[in-house]
Scaffold this active site. Sequence first.
Site, short mmCIF file in Angstrom:
data_model
loop_
_atom_site.label_atom_id
_atom_site.label_comp_id
_atom_site.label_asym_id
_atom_site.label_seq_id
_atom_site.Cartn_x
_atom_site.Cartn_y
_atom_site.Cartn_z
N HIS A 415 0.82 -1.21 0.00
CA HIS A 415 0.00 0.00 0.00
C HIS A 415 0.86 1.27 0.00
CE1 HIS A 415 -2.29 3.29 1.94
NE2 HIS A 415 -3.24 2.85 1.14
N CYS A 742 34.05 2.03 -24.79
CA CYS A 742 33.08 1.87 -23.71
C CYS A 742 33.75 2.16 -22.37
CB CYS A 742 32.48 0.46 -23.72
SG CYS A 742 33.70 -0.86 -23.70
#
Length: 784
Positions: A415, A742
């Site tokens: 919740h 990279c």
Amino acid sequence: MKYTVTYEKISSKDILLVGGKNASLGEMIKTLSKKGVSVPSGFAVTTDAYWEFLKANNIEKELRDIFKKYNRKSTKSLRETGKKAREAVMRGKFPKDIEEAIRSSYREISQKYSKKNISVAVRSSAVCEDAPDASFAGQFETFLNVSGEDEVLKYVKECIASSFNDRVIAYREEKKVPHFKFALSVGVQKMVRSDLSSSGIMFTLDTESGFRDIVLINSIFGIGEMIVQGSVTPDEFYVFKPTLKKGYPAIIRKDLGRKVKKYVYGKKGGLKEEKVSENQATKFSITDEEILTLAKWAVIIEKHYKRPQDIEWAKDGETGELFIVQARPETIHAPRRGNKYFEYEMETQKKPILTGIAVGEKVGKGKVRVIKDVNEIEKFKEGDVLVTKMTDPDWVSIMRLASAIITDEGGKTAHASIVGRELGVPTIVGTEKGTKVLKDKMMVTVDCTKGLNGRIYKGDVPYLVKEYNLDKVPSTKTKVMLNIGTPEMAFRASHLPSFGVGLARLEFILAEKVRVHPLALYHYEKLKDKKIKNEIKKITIEHSDKKEHFIKELAEGVAQIASAIYPREAVIRLSDFKTNEYRNLVGGSLYEGEEANPMIGFRGASRYLNEKFYPAFQMECMAIKRAIEVFGLSNISVMVPFCRSLEEGREVKKRIRKEGLKKTKIYVMAEIPSNLILAKEFGAIFDGFSIGSNDLSQLVLGVDRDNALLSKKYDENNLAIRRVVSAFLKEAKRINKTVGICGEAPAIIPGFVEFLVENKVDYVSVNPDSFIQTVKKISKIEKK
């Protein structure tokens, strides 16, 4: 006037008569049942009945008088107003014609299913509920396992009264919805016997990042209300929509939950809590076939409504059938306007005092207010950080006032997570000890910007926020790709306009998901160390064949990264753990020695060719093959790290093909001087290169980059590095081979990206938080 109407006669055009929830159920029965989507039948008590009920009992005037005294800034006033309003409704009596309409409709649905006093769910369905920008989900009351005409009437009235729940009043104020403008309808729907089986919720996007190409399914044993309470962690499944539509069984991720209890039918109606057996708790609550069926239904529902959906489903334990019991618009990500991207940077080196599961992508700060019981919420002040064990709908009135929310229990679908996400309040759940560690009035900073890794810092920690309009990010001739280390960050990075993933690192998946040395899994049955064997057993609890743990976790991690940028290319670097890093995995000490300098030791291609380690490499290839062939991710390429010689290159390529990656592109890291010196020869073996500037720099300069004493001599911008890279790029162009880089050098080293663009590098691959600045920098260089 119509006081009740069956779902079969309702469509989405009837919202004003039956509310959002009922209109959606009727619409699906009418239009989607012929496409295979199953929805249980039922009827709606209409808004006509609602207004007539209020009018016959003169309730509206009384309610307006009550609300004249309401002070929206006072929690005490909210509770008093809500209590008086609900009491006014509950004193009312149904007029005879409304009562008879409800009784008659209930008898009809019982007859339809050949049962006397059939068990039903009685749910509120407001006219303003399930709107695209205000869901009201969980705000009104729902009553399950209700049977008998008198009981149905009782709970229909309870639903009407819930229109004035404290949380509903607060939510209407938050969304600026008038209290008396919209009516409430009530749905009465046949119960699915999920108490004997399973149930859950699903979304047609990723709830954290908003990535729209997946269906996210949560599943538990028993009736679904247990999910939102957060007291169990559901099984979680990701299904990739693009390849699912092509016919692939594209369940790209399956996480086993902690399902220790469930809700079942109570003997006198309602629900009761029951323990789940230890044996059952370690099993998934639905099958792969059922996961795929639900995902296909979710895609059908989303296509019909033309927007992302938040869907509840249930499986009937008596018949084995699956049903959709609710569908509403997703209200957090779907309504967002503008193509914005935010970057957050915490300006601290401090360690967090507490961690948990992060919800959202923001930072919140304020003074702690520990509230252990909902009856104490009047102590809460706007701007405080709410700290509690767990929330439920009665907490909403103060959650909207919080600068951040922290709970001991719960997962992504608890919740607190759902409400925090919708309100845009930074939320961290599942901290386990938040209410013990954090004290009232303590200043804390709550960081939800690092994927699921929620971090709580003591004090007021400064941070930077950068906002980008992605529609204004310039295009470049030099491709800019992404380095991705963690699968969880891939979906968030999917929003960036990259050319794909230039480097996906497997090391995080091995360390955080697999956690066990691959050879310890391969030789599990032969292990003699009982302590290590028991630890492996706990980690791999869902697998009897321990090798499957390695293959599954690696395949899913790779798939999550590749799916995030599909159909753009995802270059997956094969494992590049050093000996000391492999040794840190569970069981690693059984298979790894100690090296004086692991940086230039037993790593990369030489591991794959070692006969003792080869079974681990085989499992690695099997995982990548599964991601390509089973999940349908044809955009995957692989890259070989630390390949010292041409002989190694030829043999590794041969073994990759032998293990089933027949057509996959194979690149090689250009990070050893031999790779650059023999560019032509390596280019004849592999499909392209990616420069690894970190290792290249240490090997050209003779510097151990792990040695702090030599840190000042380690310089990726050194003239020697520039010369070998420049010569290499020229040779690669001559032989027509793709070359990228990279690493973070283009993003952080002054002048380095200019050097690369001038030397016609094909692409640079950088971390997501460097992407936009790198693109802008390259655009300026190219314009010159």
